[in-house]
Design a protein around this motif. Sequence first.
Motif, PDB file in Angstrom:
ATOM      1  N   TYR A  94     -18.422  63.511  20.744  1.00  0.00           N
ATOM      2  CA  TYR A  94     -18.313  62.109  20.381  1.00  0.00           C
ATOM      3  C   TYR A  94     -19.726  61.582  20.131  1.00  0.00           C
ATOM      4  N   PRO A  95     -20.083  61.332  18.869  1.00  0.00           N
ATOM      5  CA  PRO A  95     -21.447  60.870  18.576  1.00  0.00           C
ATOM      6  C   PRO A  95     -21.701  59.467  19.133  1.00  0.00           C
ATOM      7  N   ILE A  96     -22.935  59.257  19.568  1.00  0.00           N
ATOM      8  CA  ILE A  96     -23.373  57.955  20.058  1.00  0.00           C
ATOM      9  C   ILE A  96     -24.416  57.447  19.082  1.00  0.00           C
ATOM     10  N   GLU A  97     -24.170  56.292  18.489  1.00  0.00           N
ATOM     11  CA  GLU A  97     -25.119  55.722  17.536  1.00  0.00           C
ATOM     12  C   GLU A  97     -26.251  55.041  18.281  1.00  0.00           C
ATOM     13  N   ILE A  98     -27.476  55.415  17.927  1.00  0.00           N
ATOM     14  CA  ILE A  98     -28.653  54.797  18.529  1.00  0.00           C
ATOM     15  C   ILE A  98     -29.416  54.107  17.416  1.00  0.00           C
ATOM     16  N   PRO A  99     -29.833  52.869  17.531  1.00  0.00           N
ATOM     17  CA  PRO A  99     -29.626  52.021  18.703  1.00  0.00           C
ATOM     18  C   PRO A  99     -28.174  51.570  18.795  1.00  0.00           C
ATOM     19  N   LEU A 100     -27.779  51.255  19.997  1.00  0.00           N
ATOM     20  CA  LEU A 100     -26.400  50.826  20.225  1.00  0.00           C
ATOM     21  C   LEU A 100     -26.169  49.465  19.594  1.00  0.00           C
ATOM     22  N   SER A 101     -25.065  49.323  18.936  1.00  0.00           N
ATOM     23  CA  SER A 101     -24.706  48.059  18.306  1.00  0.00           C
ATOM     24  C   SER A 101     -24.201  47.095  19.366  1.00  0.00           C
ATOM     25  N   ARG A 102     -24.664  45.870  19.313  1.00  0.00           N
ATOM     26  CA  ARG A 102     -24.182  44.867  20.282  1.00  0.00           C
ATOM     27  C   ARG A 102     -22.700  44.580  20.082  1.00  0.00           C
ATOM     28  N   SER A 103     -22.205  44.820  18.871  1.00  0.00           N
ATOM     29  CA  SER A 103     -20.793  44.554  18.614  1.00  0.00           C
ATOM     30  C   SER A 103     -19.936  45.807  18.784  1.00  0.00           C
ATOM     31  N   ALA A 104     -20.524  46.858  19.356  1.00  0.00           N
ATOM     32  CA  ALA A 104     -19.773  48.097  19.549  1.00  0.00           C
ATOM     33  C   ALA A 104     -18.580  47.844  20.468  1.00  0.00           C
ATOM     34  N   PRO A 105     -17.452  48.475  20.175  1.00  0.00           N
ATOM     35  CA  PRO A 105     -16.284  48.297  21.035  1.00  0.00           C
ATOM     36  C   PRO A 105     -16.554  48.883  22.419  1.00  0.00           C
ATOM     37  N   ASP A 106     -15.832  48.380  23.409  1.00  0.00           N
ATOM     38  CA  ASP A 106     -15.959  48.895  24.764  1.00  0.00           C
ATOM     39  C   ASP A 106     -15.408  50.319  24.760  1.00  0.00           C
TER      40      ASP A 106
END
Length: 122
Positions: A94-106
């Motif tokens: 499961y890829p993690i996008e960096i930087p993390l988006s503030r609107s990323a789902p929980d």
Amino acid sequence: MRAIAFFAGVLVATSSMAAEQLIFYTANFPDATSVQLSILNNSVSRDGDYDFDVAIGLVETDANGAIRYEDTGKHRARVRCNYPAHVSVGARRYPIEIPLSRSAPDDWKVNLWITFCAAPSS
């Protein structure tokens, strides 16, 4: 970065051994059922492609906080902090996008990655 990740892992390991397991994700449902994912144990990964090996536990509680179900199996996950950052469970990445988006789902996978890889801020 691996040194920072190791330090973060030591902090997580210390706090998870301290009284309770470290809960890193909670899902709440309309009927007031709650499912919590926690870190049962963790270690620095011996696999050079990952930073941490983690065992995850699951507890379901009802509206009154009583435990309905506790999964005693240790679900294994691996965490990679650096690019390409990801959380792996079994053969699935499961890829993690960096930087993390503030609107990323929980998302439990993002929360797990943050627990081990995000530098604490004060």
